[in-house]
Design a protein around this motif. Sequence first.
Motif, PDB file in Angstrom:
ATOM      1  N   LEU A   1      -4.640  16.094  15.650  1.00 31.78           N
ATOM      2  CA  LEU A   1      -4.248  15.343  14.461  1.00 31.78           C
ATOM      3  C   LEU A   1      -5.230  15.569  13.315  1.00 31.78           C
ATOM      4  N   TYR A   2      -4.720  15.538  12.099  1.00 33.64           N
ATOM      5  CA  TYR A   2      -5.561  15.637  10.908  1.00 33.64           C
ATOM      6  C   TYR A   2      -5.070  14.615   9.890  1.00 33.64           C
ATOM      7  N   ALA A   3      -5.938  14.262   8.952  1.00 38.78           N
ATOM      8  CA  ALA A   3      -5.550  13.328   7.896  1.00 38.78           C
ATOM      9  C   ALA A   3      -6.463  13.517   6.693  1.00 38.78           C
ATOM     10  N   VAL A   4      -5.853  13.560   5.524  1.00 41.72           N
ATOM     11  CA  VAL A   4      -6.583  13.548   4.250  1.00 41.72           C
ATOM     12  C   VAL A   4      -6.053  12.343   3.491  1.00 41.72           C
ATOM     13  N   ASN A   5      -6.843  11.287   3.452  1.00 36.19           N
ATOM     14  CA  ASN A   5      -6.393  10.017   2.915  1.00 36.19           C
ATOM     15  C   ASN A   5      -7.053   9.691   1.571  1.00 36.19           C
ATOM     16  N   GLY A   6      -6.247   9.213   0.631  1.00 36.81           N
ATOM     17  CA  GLY A   6      -6.760   8.734  -0.638  1.00 36.81           C
ATOM     18  C   GLY A   6      -7.352   9.798  -1.535  1.00 36.81           C
TER      19      GLY A   6
ATOM     20  N   GLY B   1       0.785  -1.230   0.000  1.00 34.41           N
ATOM     21  CA  GLY B   1       0.000   0.000   0.000  1.00 34.41           C
ATOM     22  C   GLY B   1       0.812   1.271   0.000  1.00 34.41           C
ATOM     23  N   ASN B   2       2.044   1.248  -0.491  1.00 30.90           N
ATOM     24  CA  ASN B   2       2.887   2.442  -0.461  1.00 30.90           C
ATOM     25  C   ASN B   2       2.524   3.470  -1.530  1.00 30.90           C
ATOM     26  N   CYS B   3       1.799   3.055  -2.539  1.00 29.84           N
ATOM     27  CA  CYS B   3       1.497   3.964  -3.642  1.00 29.84           C
ATOM     28  C   CYS B   3       0.150   4.662  -3.479  1.00 29.84           C
ATOM     29  N   GLY B   4      -0.503   4.464  -2.342  1.00 24.17           N
ATOM     30  CA  GLY B   4      -1.805   5.097  -2.157  1.00 24.17           C
ATOM     31  C   GLY B   4      -2.886   4.328  -2.901  1.00 24.17           C
ATOM     32  N   VAL B   5      -4.074   4.902  -2.925  1.00 18.38           N
ATOM     33  CA  VAL B   5      -5.213   4.256  -3.567  1.00 18.38           C
ATOM     34  C   VAL B   5      -5.515   4.969  -4.870  1.00 18.38           C
TER      35      VAL B   5
END
Length: 206
Positions: A71-76, A21-25
Amino acid sequence: IDLAGNADYCETYVIVQDNTGNCGVDGTVNVSGARKTEILEGIEEATVDIAGADDQGIQFIYSDVTDNQGLYAVNGLVPLAADFTITPVKDDNPLNGLTTYDLVLMSKHILGLQPLGSPYKMIAADANLSNSITTFDMVEFRKLILGVYTELPANSSWRFVDKSFNFNDPGNPFNAPFPEFKSAASVQSDALNDNFVAIKIGDVNN
């Protein structure tokens, strides 16, 4: 091809798989980090904007709000190979952490009796964004405490400085610009440590 010039060929193929999963979705990367004070207290409900453009020039903007640990996160969502800038914003409750004791500490700093001791506290003492600490800043904070102001006319409640930034002169953080955003170019992997130091304006004793 051998030494006599005889030649042949075949066709084959390679399947490239991202098993860890290193390349993202779907060609995307994850972007995350923290908004914490100098003493590592997380700042909740700070908006984080991630704005930029992919490698085709198509612009995007995504936002998240920090949790109770800062904390924040913007995933995919952020495209692979994109250029983007991360900008944190929080501008509410200007009296949070501000008391007359902060004014006493500012006065001692101005008089040279007791320096504030850290670049972040000095940034917190600059009420009018003059890149200096003077009695005018104390006047502005006093008006806020007395209710003359409902908010500082020239400043926001919070400022954020890139945590990885090193001040050339910690005793005077205003002698050169300090970054209040983070930028990345042609990002090829997840950016999981885009952290900022959160500074409550007016609160010089944390």
